[in-house]
Design an enzyme around this catalytic site. Structure first.
Site, short mmCIF file in Angstrom:
data_model
loop_
_atom_site.label_atom_id
_atom_site.label_comp_id
_atom_site.label_asym_id
_atom_site.label_seq_id
_atom_site.Cartn_x
_atom_site.Cartn_y
_atom_site.Cartn_z
CD GLU A 101 10.38 5.66 13.06
OE1 GLU A 101 10.51 6.31 13.32
OE2 GLU A 101 10.13 5.32 12.14
CG HIS A 102 14.62 7.34 13.23
ND1 HIS A 102 13.50 7.98 13.09
CD2 HIS A 102 14.75 6.27 11.95
CE1 HIS A 102 12.77 7.11 11.78
NE2 HIS A 102 13.46 6.35 11.04
CD GLN A 145 -11.74 2.31 -0.98
OE1 GLN A 145 -11.78 2.69 -0.30
NE2 GLN A 145 -11.22 3.71 -1.99
CD GLU A 187 1.44 -32.49 25.90
OE1 GLU A 187 0.37 -32.05 24.72
OE2 GLU A 187 1.45 -31.50 26.29
CG HIS A 218 8.64 12.24 8.99
ND1 HIS A 218 8.04 12.20 8.21
CD2 HIS A 218 10.03 12.34 10.03
CE1 HIS A 218 9.79 11.70 7.25
NE2 HIS A 218 10.10 11.81 8.26
CG HIS A 274 -1.26 -36.45 19.56
ND1 HIS A 274 -2.50 -35.63 19.61
CD2 HIS A 274 -0.10 -35.60 19.24
CE1 HIS A 274 -2.89 -34.48 19.06
NE2 HIS A 274 -1.84 -34.68 18.93
CB SER A 312 8.77 9.58 12.41
OG SER A 312 9.21 9.07 12.18
CG ASN A 336 -6.15 7.36 5.07
OD1 ASN A 336 -6.30 5.54 5.69
ND2 ASN A 336 -6.61 7.94 4.24
CE1 TYR A 357 -4.44 1.46 -0.11
CE2 TYR A 357 -2.92 3.72 1.75
CZ TYR A 357 -3.79 3.32 0.48
OH TYR A 357 -4.43 4.00 0.99
CD GLN A 398 11.62 11.39 13.25
OE1 GLN A 398 12.80 11.30 12.32
NE2 GLN A 398 10.86 10.56 13.05
CG ASP A 423 14.45 8.63 6.62
OD1 ASP A 423 14.33 7.97 7.32
OD2 ASP A 423 14.49 10.11 7.15
#
Lengths: 431, 431
Positions: free
Chosen positions: B327-328, B191, B415, B262, B420, B237, B214, B130, B259, B361
């Site tokens: 994250e960074h 969709q 068990e 963003h 088994h 981020s 989103n 996506y 940063q 990046d």
């Protein structure tokens, strides 16, 4: 009777698609109840856990008795049957050896420009393991979840297991001890999952929660996902046997029933190019069912979801097996290795007539926590990597920055991220 | 002004905990809307996708025009700025080289008993990517998602990208081409996610869906999880810079703003043992903000979520960094390597003053899809393994079955899984 399909019939494609689309599990809508339990545990910690345990497990706890003591674990081990304990030890050793080989290597290298790159694997700092209570309390599953965590190097492994009416399975405690579990708490249900994720005064939070559970546990895992990591949500189990005329129908029937006895929603499938074998297996299942303690469960699973698929030749079995993407795939055929090499989607493959899936469940060494419900198309069985994470590393000096900087600036500007471009340019005296 | 904390103050523990607990994202409740969209797409396929695209993207499609043609892609590439295209190529090559080293090895071995064991990695047969439309259409992200899939050996990589009013970003198409994407469809939103997961007459289904989007896209990914695999749900981020007196405050300020630009929910943090540096960075941020095109976004992020944490020495930074699990993580200090080696939780580490995160990046080569919102405690950045899965292999002969069988039978019986036990015993002539 199980479904009988044949690729020789005109309606095969449609009937096979129907088989794949079968819903074997009714998903209970418990998310609102679970949300309320979560809110209680987050707000009131131990108090909420203790109240909910009294209500659901009929067990009165205090913060001090929530944890299973070392003494209790020692007593449980002493109470175990010696032969079973030996079997559990053999299983633990073999699982340990197998998973040792999954430990990943770090990487660090310098490229032609002089840029240093790489990545480093680290163990997750604390993991929680949910173990169901009651009849589904499987000591083998404790080993399968906890040993890879130990091999990964997780410094803290926490187990929760409900003790309805105060009763715990001694073998489950023995397995926890063998596997190196650090803390055991006698709590369960959604409340235990929230306690692990958010922590209480008694239970420090963990970073990832593993292990199977009922609909409440599964819903709680979904809800805490993000706050902590979770493993897969386990669905009903399945086996696919691909067999030719060299296979023993009684053995196959036994394997189909071993899967079916797990759960009425389990699924046992056979693909064969030998119609005689198909008939013989169906007959053998009926014969063996008669004397099986869990005949009700196994019989229902076999009638509702079992299927025998006849193919013209075993080449046809390959794409079918990939679409089924079985959790367990047994190949009992002359060219078992050749067929296995051509199949993309399977959680685990058991090769040849002397490798019943039950060996893999207990003492083979490979993991029995495997992707169910066709998810082997996109996911793997549990392993050491599930208890680790990778950090990437990057190091430039002034020269490397000069070499790479213009391209980074161009892309930052093209993406409308000027501060990105500037953070590079400022170091190149272009800012 | 950003938050200023110091480990020397008595209330540090509480204020640091508050900082960690900050909710930076309001989760929109869109799951009912998304469920309805999913039901439409599952029931009516292409027709539903076309109707929803007309409604949400103001774009009239037919099954034939849904797919972006090879001609259109060629024209888009021709329309790209040559310098940007070169930068994109450099990025693609470096990402490719870095990820090649992540390809896992298969394992096959025979243990002391003669049991054959191992595992085999295979690529996921089809993956969907996506790509958001509009301003968040980042060609670099197309490379970061598609190249590891290609390196993994995925035979089919499908991209969906909404084209509001018919407009597509030519660089996104150029990146798809460079990365080896096989099919591109001009659809987006929930969709598109359902079309990828369930398939339509025009779009064959995939087995795993990756990429950011989103709230509607994120909710759709959650809903199709199980039918297909998904990657993480990306959150806002963040960057953490650990710096000592050797660091240049202007460079750090530029990185914090890179940063912050963003997203207003992005977070930029600085930990330093040098109070003078802290002050200088805060002043430099204000100076640099003035001339930044995305000053509104970056300024809001910095004021709302930015923080400067003063520590007595950088040893104190290690446990704080592990709790932040950024994250960074940039380390600009004399002993950058030594500090990095002691930190467990970070998505990516950038070492030294000449490695601004923006290099990572775009052109460093490592992946920029990284765990956000503290999830580096339990998860990793995107890599080749996310596009593969592991099948375990087990093979016993009669001797191995005799050696392992009794333990498997003991555990099966313990068990309560008699079928088994029998599936093993029947092969040992004990059944």
């Amino acid at each position: 009777m199980p479904l009988r399909l044949s690729t020789r019939t005109n309606d095969f494609a449609a009937r096979f698609a129907e088989l794949l689309a079968m819903k074997r599990e009714v998903s209970e809508e418990v998310s609102q109840t679970v949300k309320a339990i979560g809110a209680e545990v987050i707000a009131r910690g131990d108090d909420a856990v203790i109240e909910l345990t009294a209500r659901f497990d009929k067990l009165t706890l205090t913060p001090a008795t929530m944890r299973v003591s070392a003494d209790e674990i020692a007593q449980a081990i002493a109470a175990c049957d010696a032969r079973t304990l030996e079997a559990l030890k053999l299983a633990a050793e073999r699982i340990h050896s197998y998973h040792l080989r999954q430990r990943p290597r770090d990487d660090r290298f310098t490229d032609a420009l002089g840029v240093e790159l790489g990545y480093r694997w680290t163990a997750i700092e604390a993991v929680g393991l949910y173990v169901p209570g009651g009849t589904a309390a499987y000591p083998s599953s404790v080993l399968m979840n906890a040993i890879p965590a130990k091999v990964a190097g997780c410094p803290r492994i926490v187990m929760v297991v409900p003790a309805p009416g105060g009763v715990l399975n001694p073998l489950v405690l023995a397995a926890a001890d063998l596997a190196g579990v650090d803390e055991v708490y006698r709590i369960g249900g959604a409340q235990a999952v929230f306690a692990l994720a958010h922590g209480t005064a008694t239970i420090k939070p963990v970073a990832k929660i593993m292990g199977p559970g009922n609909a409440f546990v599964a819903a709680a895992k979904r809800q805490v996902f993000g706050t902590v990591g979770i493993d897969m949500i386990a669905g009903p189990s399945e086996v696919l046997v691909i067999a030719d005329k060299t296979a023993n129908p009684d053995w196959i029937a036994a394997d189909l029933l071993a899967q079916a006895e797990h759960d009425t929603a389990a699924q046992s499938l056979l693909i064969t190019d030998d119609p005689t074998l198909g008939d013989a297996v169906v007959a053998a299942v009926e014969r063996q069912l008669v004397t099986l303690p869990r005949a009700d469960i196994a019989g229902t699973s076999w009638r509702d979801y079992g299927a025998v698929i006849e193919v013209a030749n075993l080449d046809e079995a390959v794409p079918l097996a990939d679409r089924i993407a079985a959790e367990h795939l047994e190949i009992i055929a002359e060219d078992a290795e050749g067929l296995a090499a051509r199949i993309r989607n399977a959680g685990a493959i058991f090769l040849g007539g002397h490798t019943p899936e039950a060996i893999g469940d207990y003492v083979g060494g490979s993991n029995h926590v495997l992707p169910t419900a066709r998810s082997a198309r996109f996911s793997s069985g549990l392993g050491v990597l599930d208890f680790m994470k990778r950090t990437s590393l990057l190091k430039c000096g002034p020269e490397q920055l000069r070499a790479l900087g213009p391209a980074a600036i161009a892309l930052g500007e093209a993406e409308g991220l000027d501060a990105h471009a500037r953070s590079v340019a400022i170091r190149m005296n272009l800012g």
